[in-house]
Design a protein around this motif. Structure first.
Motif, PDB file in Angstrom:
ATOM      1  N   GLY A 124       0.787  -1.228   0.000  1.00  0.00           N
ATOM      2  CA  GLY A 124       0.000   0.000   0.000  1.00  0.00           C
ATOM      3  C   GLY A 124       0.815   1.273   0.000  1.00  0.00           C
ATOM      4  O   GLY A 124       0.620   2.156  -0.852  1.00  0.00           O
ATOM      5  N   PRO A 125       1.774   1.434   0.920  1.00  0.00           N
ATOM      6  CA  PRO A 125       2.582   2.665   0.934  1.00  0.00           C
ATOM      7  C   PRO A 125       3.368   2.888  -0.361  1.00  0.00           C
ATOM      8  O   PRO A 125       3.640   4.030  -0.740  1.00  0.00           O
ATOM      9  N   SER A 126       3.726   1.808  -1.025  1.00  0.00           N
ATOM     10  CA  SER A 126       4.476   1.942  -2.285  1.00  0.00           C
ATOM     11  C   SER A 126       3.570   2.252  -3.464  1.00  0.00           C
ATOM     12  O   SER A 126       4.030   2.771  -4.494  1.00  0.00           O
ATOM     13  N   LEU A 127       2.288   1.938  -3.336  1.00  0.00           N
ATOM     14  CA  LEU A 127       1.358   2.152  -4.444  1.00  0.00           C
ATOM     15  C   LEU A 127       0.912   3.605  -4.565  1.00  0.00           C
ATOM     16  O   LEU A 127       0.709   4.114  -5.670  1.00  0.00           O
ATOM     17  N   LYS A 128       0.756   4.281  -3.424  1.00  0.00           N
ATOM     18  CA  LYS A 128       0.218   5.641  -3.450  1.00  0.00           C
ATOM     19  C   LYS A 128       1.003   6.590  -4.347  1.00  0.00           C
ATOM     20  O   LYS A 128       0.410   7.380  -5.094  1.00  0.00           O
ATOM     21  N   PRO A 129       2.350   6.570  -4.336  1.00  0.00           N
ATOM     22  CA  PRO A 129       3.090   7.509  -5.191  1.00  0.00           C
ATOM     23  C   PRO A 129       2.988   7.223  -6.687  1.00  0.00           C
ATOM     24  O   PRO A 129       3.415   8.044  -7.499  1.00  0.00           O
ATOM     25  N   ASN A 180      -1.722   7.485 -11.394  1.00  0.00           N
ATOM     26  CA  ASN A 180      -2.683   6.798 -12.253  1.00  0.00           C
ATOM     27  C   ASN A 180      -2.187   5.462 -12.792  1.00  0.00           C
ATOM     28  O   ASN A 180      -2.942   4.744 -13.460  1.00  0.00           O
ATOM     29  N   ILE A 181      -0.927   5.127 -12.507  1.00  0.00           N
ATOM     30  CA  ILE A 181      -0.481   3.769 -12.846  1.00  0.00           C
ATOM     31  C   ILE A 181      -1.297   2.747 -12.061  1.00  0.00           C
ATOM     32  O   ILE A 181      -1.505   1.621 -12.505  1.00  0.00           O
ATOM     33  N   ASN A 182      -1.788   3.173 -10.890  1.00  0.00           N
ATOM     34  CA  ASN A 182      -2.635   2.284 -10.098  1.00  0.00           C
ATOM     35  C   ASN A 182      -3.916   1.896 -10.842  1.00  0.00           C
ATOM     36  O   ASN A 182      -4.491   0.841 -10.578  1.00  0.00           O
ATOM     37  N   LEU A 183      -4.380   2.737 -11.743  1.00  0.00           N
ATOM     38  CA  LEU A 183      -5.564   2.394 -12.527  1.00  0.00           C
ATOM     39  C   LEU A 183      -5.304   1.146 -13.368  1.00  0.00           C
ATOM     40  O   LEU A 183      -6.167   0.274 -13.505  1.00  0.00           O
TER      41      LEU A 183
END
Length: 633
Positions: free
Chosen positions: A203-208, A211-214
């Motif tokens: 989770g902490p690594s995903l936030k930065p 929109n790649i998270n999309l």
């Protein structure tokens, strides 16, 4: 899908699907609990369908006949509708009738298929466990809101969400207890648990990543879940919850609110009512009467019964709005005679699938209703605009039929006499009148698009009882429960997809998509061409309704911006999705047609491509000539 369901889940090692109740007479505690759950939810959902029909029809009578509107009718219908959606979803879950993609899983050996069936149950249960407390919290918050007409707390309506989720969790646990292979259950739970833990730690690594998270959640996670056989609604929900929980600070109660909003549009009440109307016209003999009249007109022509199939699907679609109901009404009447005349089963199921795609725009198509609900386009305009595109595609299919059957031997076929045709017409006249009554009721303002189905239902009941004298009371409860099950499966997808669409909008994706689509060279022509290709793919993977709920709110404003009329764009999109839905190897509609026609899917693979080519040419013509869609608005 409109209106299609995939019930052929992967086959377990013992030769049966564990997503459905075991067919054997099992007296275990789990089986007894499963039957108890069935009794607990099936009677209420049947009553809810009847109640919705009575309330909406009473509203029509009070407003149009007595001229004293029932100010509380829409409010009560809305409250009961959410309960119908959630309890219907429970019935669908218990029966294993939530829409899922099994194309990849179906190619595996029985042991692996059985394991992925367990994965589907555990994945669905994971989503339900995630939402049950936020749903309870949401219902509690609604206690502070009082409805304006009935003056009761809105918690009476919102309570359907946690109750439905809780009952589906119970059903999932029962299914897991019924699985004979304990190792599959333990492995599936461990796998889902480990993946959840990995994402939580990341989770902490995903936030930065922004929109790649999309791509990670709405492409990667959704694709992995859908291809694994997890039902589509739960796949959407898991991806949305994962994205929002791990990459944003949005409270999960907000997602429940968006799901509630997506499932609670009163216009969507037309979904269960038109589904019920579809099975009614089959049960009362109205569909058979229409088909027999058409057969008397064209039965002596080369390929005549194929033309009848095309015409019958057009007429029946204008009544039921549900593709599965349409095909089930027409195929059993025509297929035996067509086979007797030498038609190959593969050709029959190929044409049946093609007509399913061809009639997606015929009102009152459930996809039309959904588009109007999520985009704000006038449903009356969509109903008017959808008639002629269906005719254009029918002409294309008729050309293929003419080519294939121009040398058919009809020496053994007797031409119907004028007296026989006249008699068939008189018998079919009450049934043939129904589509015109439905459309006139909307156009003349007698009923809304939501209410008009109740006019069709009452008309069909009267016709079945007093004209055709064919009304099987014993089938009524199963029909009502089937209606609720299919509707619950559809509406849960809409709710989950609404939550996903909201998450995409909040991320800024919609603005980026709008910029990319409006920047395409070639203006409207390129935009329509890209949309056709995109929605054929989406239709084969997601089916019509989920794709519309996800992408309709994003793409329709872009269509207006580039100068494409919204009704014209709706017709292009719906027809493109119809091809995807009925095109093998992924289109679930094709396999539904095979199941209804009792034909091996392999037999229709080759002949269907000629019909699909004709449909694609028809879509290009509809896209190139906007008048076909908007000329009568």
């Amino acid at each position: 899908m409109a209106g299609l369901r995939l019930t052929e889940g992967a086959v377990a090692a013992e030769g049966e699907s564990i997503l459905s109740p075991p067919p054997r007479n099992d007296h275990s505690i789990a089986s007894k609990l499963d039957r108890l759950l069935g009794h607990l939810v099936e009677f209420p959902v049947a009553v809810l369908v009847v109640a919705e029909v009575v309330i909406l029809f009473a509203g029509i009578i009070a407003r149009y006949v007595v001229h004293q509107p029932l100010i509380w009718s829409d409010e009560l219908a809305s409250i009961l509708f959410l309960w119908l959606a959630m309890l219907g979803a429970v019935v669908a879950f218990r029966r294993g009738e939530h829409m899922r993609m099994t194309a990849l899983v179906g190619m595996m050996n029985p042991q692996r298929r059985a394991f992925f069936d367990v994965i589907a149950i555990v994945g669905a249960m994971a989503f339900l466990l995630l939402i049950v407390y936020p749903a309870y919290d949401y219902a509690h918050e609604e206690t502070y809101i009082t409805t304006p007409a009935l003056e009761i707390t809105n918690a009476w309506r919102a309570a359907a969400l946690p109750v439905g989720a809780g009952l589906m969790i119970v059903s999932a646990l029962i299914k897991l207890f019924q699985v004979s292979n304990l190792r599959h259950v333990v492995t599936a739970i461990a796998l889902i648990g480990v993946l959840t833990l990995v994402f939580w730690l990341l989770g902490p690594s995903l936030k930065p990543l922004g929109n790649i998270n999309l791509l990670i959640f709405f492409v990667g996670v959704v694709a992995a879940l859908v291809l694994s056989g997890v039902p589509i609604a739960f796949s959407f929900g898991l991806a949305t919850f994962g994205y929002l929980a791990l990459t944003t600070n949005v409270p999960m109660i907000v997602v429940i609110g968006r799901m509630d909003e997506g499932m609670s549009h009163l216009i969507l009440l037309a979904v269960p009512l038109f589904v019920f109307l579809g099975v009614l016209i089959e049960m009362t003999g109205m569909a058979r009467a229409m088909v027999q009249f058409l057969a008397s007109l064209l039965g002596h022509v080369r390929g005549g019964l194929s033309y009848v199939l095309i015409g019958a699907m057009y007429l029946v679609s204008g009544i039921s709005g549900a593709k599965a109901a349409d095909m089930a009404a027409v195929a059993p009447v025509l297929f035996p005679e067509m086979k007797a005349r030498g038609a190959k089963p593969g050709d029959l199921v190929a044409l049946l699938s093609a007509t399913g795609a061809q009639t997606e725009t015929i009102p009152p198509s459930l996809v039309l209703i959904t588009i109007g609900s999520v985009t704000g386009v006038s449903i009356a305009a969509l109903f008017t605009g959808g008639l002629l595109p269906g005719v254009v595609l029918a002409v294309m299919l008729c050309f293929v039929v003419w080519r294939r059957y121009r040398h058919e031997d009809l020496s053994h076929v007797t031409r119907a006499t004028g007296r026989q045709i006249g008699r068939a017409f008189v018998i079919a006249l009450p049934a043939l009148a129904l589509p015109f009554i439905i459309r006139a009721s909307v156009v003349e303002g007698v009923a809304t698009a939501t209410e008009v189905s109740t006019i069709g239902i009452v008309y069909s009941i009267v016709a079945g009882l007093f004209i055709y004298r064919q009304f099987d009371w014993a089938r009524l409860k199963p029909m009502l429960v089937d209606t609720a099950s299919l509707s619950g499966a559809i509406l849960l997808i809409i709710g989950a997809a609404t939550g996903m669409a909201w998450a995409l909008t909040q991320s800024g994706f919609s603005r980026e998509l709008a910029a990319a689509m409006t920047g395409l060279p070639g203006g409207p022509i390129t935009f329509l061409a890209v949309s056709i290709v995109a929605f054929i793919i989406l239709g084969s993977v997601l089916e019509g309704i989920p794709a519309i709920v996800l992408f309709g709110p994003l793409l329709f404003p872009i269509a207006r911006q580039v100068g494409v009329h919204e009704v014209h764009y709706a017709m292009v999109v719906i027809l493109s999705m119809g091809i995807g839905l009925f095109a093998p190897p992924f289109g679930v509609g094709y396999y539904a047609a095979c199941a209804i026609g009792r034909v091996n899917p392999d037999e229709g693979m080759r002949p269907i491509w000629g019909y699909l080519a004709a449909l694609i040419l028809g879509i290009i013509l509809v896209a190139a000539v906007p008048w076909i869609s908007i000329g009568f608005l």
